[in-house]
Design an enzyme around this catalytic site. Structure first.
Site, PDB file in Angstrom:
ATOM      1  N   CYS A 182      -4.483  43.608  -3.756  1.00 42.00           N
ATOM      2  CA  CYS A 182      -4.610  43.721  -5.209  1.00 42.00           C
ATOM      3  C   CYS A 182      -3.272  43.583  -5.917  1.00 42.00           C
ATOM      4  O   CYS A 182      -2.218  43.852  -5.358  1.00 42.00           O
ATOM      5  CB  CYS A 182      -5.184  45.085  -5.567  1.00 42.00           C
TER       6      CYS A 182
ATOM      7  N   ARG B  10      -0.743  37.228  -2.604  1.00 43.24           N
ATOM      8  CA  ARG B  10      -1.200  38.431  -1.909  1.00 43.24           C
ATOM      9  C   ARG B  10      -2.676  38.347  -1.540  1.00 43.24           C
ATOM     10  O   ARG B  10      -3.141  39.117  -0.710  1.00 43.24           O
ATOM     11  CB  ARG B  10      -0.981  39.660  -2.809  1.00 43.24           C
TER      12      ARG B  10
ATOM     13  N   TRP C 210      -8.650  42.688  -4.359  1.00 38.55           N
ATOM     14  CA  TRP C 210      -9.048  42.327  -2.998  1.00 38.55           C
ATOM     15  C   TRP C 210      -9.997  43.427  -2.558  1.00 38.55           C
ATOM     16  O   TRP C 210      -9.587  44.568  -2.361  1.00 38.55           O
ATOM     17  CB  TRP C 210      -7.808  42.251  -2.090  1.00 38.55           C
TER      18      TRP C 210
ATOM     19  N   ASN D 226      -4.482  49.867  -7.905  1.00 40.71           N
ATOM     20  CA  ASN D 226      -4.241  49.432  -6.519  1.00 40.71           C
ATOM     21  C   ASN D 226      -4.273  50.673  -5.640  1.00 40.71           C
ATOM     22  O   ASN D 226      -3.763  51.724  -6.040  1.00 40.71           O
ATOM     23  CB  ASN D 226      -2.854  48.802  -6.360  1.00 40.71           C
ATOM     24  N   GLY D 227      -4.796  50.540  -4.428  1.00 39.94           N
ATOM     25  CA  GLY D 227      -4.791  51.677  -3.507  1.00 39.94           C
ATOM     26  C   GLY D 227      -6.206  52.147  -3.207  1.00 39.94           C
ATOM     27  O   GLY D 227      -7.185  51.463  -3.525  1.00 39.94           O
TER      28      GLY D 227
ATOM     29  N   GLU E 237      -1.649  34.575  23.431  1.00 42.49           N
ATOM     30  CA  GLU E 237      -1.223  34.627  22.035  1.00 42.49           C
ATOM     31  C   GLU E 237       0.302  34.791  21.934  1.00 42.49           C
ATOM     32  O   GLU E 237       0.953  34.177  21.089  1.00 42.49           O
ATOM     33  CB  GLU E 237      -1.958  35.764  21.304  1.00 42.49           C
TER      34      GLU E 237
ATOM     35  N   LYS F  34       2.771  32.162  20.070  1.00 43.23           N
ATOM     36  CA  LYS F  34       3.720  32.556  19.006  1.00 43.23           C
ATOM     37  C   LYS F  34       5.098  31.981  19.317  1.00 43.23           C
ATOM     38  O   LYS F  34       5.750  31.417  18.451  1.00 43.23           O
ATOM     39  CB  LYS F  34       3.836  34.081  18.876  1.00 43.23           C
TER      40      LYS F  34
ATOM     41  N   HIS G 245      -0.772  29.457  43.002  1.00 43.93           N
ATOM     42  CA  HIS G 245      -1.554  28.277  43.378  1.00 43.93           C
ATOM     43  C   HIS G 245      -0.923  27.004  42.839  1.00 43.93           C
ATOM     44  O   HIS G 245      -1.587  25.976  42.716  1.00 43.93           O
ATOM     45  CB  HIS G 245      -2.999  28.430  42.908  1.00 43.93           C
TER      46      HIS G 245
ATOM     47  N   LYS H 224      -0.667  25.200   7.984  1.00 44.74           N
ATOM     48  CA  LYS H 224      -1.338  26.499   7.956  1.00 44.74           C
ATOM     49  C   LYS H 224      -2.838  26.331   8.151  1.00 44.74           C
ATOM     50  O   LYS H 224      -3.494  27.170   8.749  1.00 44.74           O
ATOM     51  CB  LYS H 224      -1.033  27.198   6.619  1.00 44.74           C
TER      52      LYS H 224
HETATM   53  C1  AGP Z   1      -1.573  30.339  14.896  1.00 45.60           C
HETATM   54  O1  AGP Z   1      -0.317  30.871  14.731  1.00 45.60           O
HETATM   55  C2  AGP Z   1      -1.732  28.950  14.475  1.00 45.60           C
HETATM   56  N1  AGP Z   1      -1.114  28.647  13.279  1.00 45.60           N
HETATM   57  C3  AGP Z   1      -3.052  28.300  14.791  1.00 45.60           C
HETATM   58  O2  AGP Z   1      -3.242  28.371  16.177  1.00 45.60           O
HETATM   59  C4  AGP Z   1      -4.305  28.846  14.097  1.00 45.60           C
HETATM   60  O3  AGP Z   1      -4.638  30.092  14.615  1.00 45.60           O
HETATM   61  C5  AGP Z   1      -5.456  27.827  14.296  1.00 45.60           C
HETATM   62  O4  AGP Z   1      -5.093  26.601  13.740  1.00 45.60           O
HETATM   63  C6  AGP Z   1      -6.754  28.305  13.707  1.00 45.60           C
HETATM   64  O5  AGP Z   1      -6.647  28.427  12.322  1.00 45.60           O
HETATM   65  P1  AGP Z   1      -7.740  29.234  11.502  1.00 45.60           P
HETATM   66  O6  AGP Z   1      -7.678  30.635  11.971  1.00 45.60           O
HETATM   67  O7  AGP Z   1      -7.327  29.066  10.082  1.00 45.60           O
HETATM   68  O8  AGP Z   1      -9.059  28.604  11.803  1.00 45.60           O
END
Ligand code: AGP
Length: 595
Positions: free
Chosen positions: A2, A27, A72, A96-97, A473, A477, A496, A590
């Site tokens: 929010c 946000r 939100w 907010n909160g 994961e 990263k 293996h 993204k």
């Molecule tokens: C994660 O750090 C990535 N940027 C990427 O693997 C991401 O998780 C993937 O492209 C899926 O995106 P989404 O969650 O928006 O579907």
């Protein structure tokens, strides 16, 4: 999350408030609204969805005073009724909160003939102000009195019909600033909202009450007038959005304890009934398919282990770009769960459409409200992570884990696979989880380890079962933001073939949180160590023979929420030392809307 903006001055208030709200858009929010004073009357305009939608409905008002909000959803869905501002009697507020005792207060106020129109805690706080004011007849005293009755966190912007030229603002554990510029005064929940107009502001401390009039701001602390120190913001709008963090990724890592808490609280209040009411009916399903990409797929892998281990029903977890083209075996007792931060990932969307077209029940776990996946799935659960800006996901991933754990818990209740003492232990552990996450985030050890390994070009991650899913994961990263070739293997599989790649000083990071396989993984780590590897263990048990990062031991359901944190921060510190563009790594987007 929010956002709050308020303005009183000499200019038209609505465009200034809209601009401030837009600066807080990053946000994340799902509705927006503004209250403004015209001819001594408070008018409210609020809309679901984007600020642009609200803007289309705003009049060209001469009003020079108003308060605005982006919401939100926390209490109650994203709807017109639940959007802020809320008005009860003489008071209109934005908030907010979270007011923790709002149910209690609501009961009392309802006995006093207040009828709530929304599901929000905010409307209850507003009614409380109106109720107390009936007796006090003094706005400041009323607000101070309310703070003694409200439990939880809040930042309020307040208008009162009896003083139409003032904005009142107060906070407790939720940020709020007051900014000033000659004949113009502002309130905001975050600095970017005021930077279009001024860079001078005051930080409110808990229970400081600010009274803003066109040409003056006064501050009080429980009736006593106080002086506040003015702060000059030196940075840019972008740096202000980072709230002092050097990168969005780090800021988002730091937000995780709060986000995990918000996400869990939104769906679960500690009772089985809340799981029944807030999560979809899962009774018809005998098997589950989880489909996603990247980190969301990794969250799905964690869920597969949780559901299979705790509930005992079969779960498949598939990469969406494969699932969409493969022969799939499902029927009316299968639930297809798609997971996506953006809600726009092309392969995940295509997999969802395939299941929908085959008449299979679908459930989406999504962060971005109103995104394609959220709209097309038969049911949707929103992660409460707010807007995630760094390309490498952190807080959206942990919010996904949180929801998947709750789904597991609900399934376990349906299938009666939890004994009462285990249920109580799971609930009890939730109390300390945010603090434990925070302690891990604040630990200083990651930088030191990063210094030892950042110049290597290959790093291996090893784990078994849940620890393997988390290590995938962690490795993702690291490769995303440091460009180091980091790969994750089930610990027993290394010998293996891949063990041939281990040579002197090759970093190997082992994850050891699962007591059932801990010794096995340790032996595998010893095997790499015997071949010269530089081994680090992220572990719930102290190990004398290795360099370790010790993390708290939790129930399987919550463990991953802690284990991932050292891996995120290790990746971050390594990338920082390598000087890479952490928030916008090369070649990545993204939201991946192409195949
Ligand atoms: C994660 O750090 C990535 N940027 C990427 O693997 C991401 O998780 C993937 O492209 C899926 O995106 P989404 O969650 O928006 O579907």
């Amino acid at each position: 999350m929010c956002g709050i903006v308020g303005y009183v001055g000499t200019k038209k208030a609505l465009p200034i408030i809209v601009k401030g709200l837009e600066a807080l858009e990053y946000r994340g929010y799902d509705s927006a609204g503004i209250a403004y004073v015209e001819n001594n009357h408070i008018q409210i305009i609020k809309k679901e969805g984007r600020i642009a939608n609200l803007q289309e409905h705003l009049p060209d008002s001469p009003s020079t005073i108003g308060i605005g909000h982006t919401r939100w959803a926390t209490h109650g869905e994203a709807s017109y009724q639940n959007a802020h501002p809320h008005q009860v009697g003489k008071f209109t507020i934005v908030h907010n909160g979270i007011i923790e005792n709002y149910q209690e207060l609501k009961k009392v106020l309802e006995q006093e003939n207040y009828v709530m129109k929304s599901d929000t805690d905010t409307e209850v706080a507003c009614a409380l102000l109106d109720y107390l004011y009936r007796e006090e007849r003094d706005i400041q005293k009323t607000i101070d009195k309310a703070t003694k009755l409200l439990k939880g966190s809040y930042a309020f912007g307040i208008l009162c019909e009896d003083d139409p030229e003032s904005i009142y603002a107060i906070r407790c554990s939720s940020p709020l600033i007051v900014a000033t510029k000659e004949q113009e005064q502002f309130i905001a929940s975050d600095v970017p909202a005021i930077l279009n107009d001024t860079n001078e502001y005051f930080l409110l401390d808990d229970f400081d009450l600010a009274v803003l009039r066109k040409d003056h701001v006064s501050f009080y602390h429980y009736g006593k007038e106080i002086q506040k120190e003015k702060i000059i913001f030196e940075g840019t709008v972008e740096s202000s959005q980072k709230e002092g963090f050097p990168h969005f990724m780090l800021k988002e890592i730091y937000e995780q304890p709060q986000i995990v808490q918000n996400t869990i609280r939104f769906y679960f209040d500690g009772t089985k009934e809340s799981l029944d009411n807030s999560l979809p009916n899962l009774e018809p399903y005998q098997s589950i398919h989880i489909v996603a990409c990247g980190s969301a797929y990794h969250a799905g892998l964690v869920a597969r282990t949780l559901i299979e281990e705790i509930v005992g029903i079969p779960v498949t977890c598939e990469i969406a770009s494969e699932y969409r083209y493969k022969k799939v075996f499902y029927d009316s007792h299968t639930l297809v769960i798609v997971i996506s931060q953006s809600g726009e990932t092309a392969d995940t969307l295509a997999s969802l459409r395939k299941a929908n077209a085959d008449g299979i029940d679908t459930l989406a776990i999504v962060n971005v409200v109103g995104s394609s996946i959220a709209r097309e799935a038969k049911q949707v659960l929103y992660t409460k992570a707010g807007c995630e800006i760094a390309v490498a996901t952190t807080k959206a991933y942990t919010a996904q884990l949180a929801i998947l754990s709750l789904l597991t818990l609900k399934l376990a209740c349906i299938h009666h696979t939890l004994q009462e003492d285990e249920w109580l232990e799971i609930k009890e552990q939730l109390r300390t989880l945010p603090k434990e996450m925070e302690n891990l985030i604040l630990s200083k050890q990651y930088e030191e380890i990063a210094k030892q390994i950042y110049q290597q070009e290959d790093i291996f991650y090893l784990g078994r079962r849940l620890d393997y899913s988390i290590s995938l994961e962690g490795a993702l990263k690291l490769k995303e933001i440091s460009y180091i070739n980091s790969v994750s293997y089930p610990a027993g599989e290394l010998k293996h073939g891949t063990i041939s790649l281990i040579e002197d000083k090759t970093p190997v990071i082992g994850i050891l949180t699962d007591a059932n396989v801990m010794e096995k993984t340790m032996s595998n780590l010893e095997e790499t160590s015997a071949r010269g590897a530089n081994v680090f263990a992220i572990t719930t048990e102290p190990i004398n023979t290795m360099k370790t990062i010790l993390i708290p031991k939790k129930h399987l359901l919550w463990q991953s929420l802690l284990t991932i944190i050292p891996l995120q921060l290790l990746a971050y510190e390594i990338a920082k030392l390598r000087g890479s563009d952490i928030d916008k790594p090369r070649n990545l987007a993204k939201s991946v809307t192409v195949e």
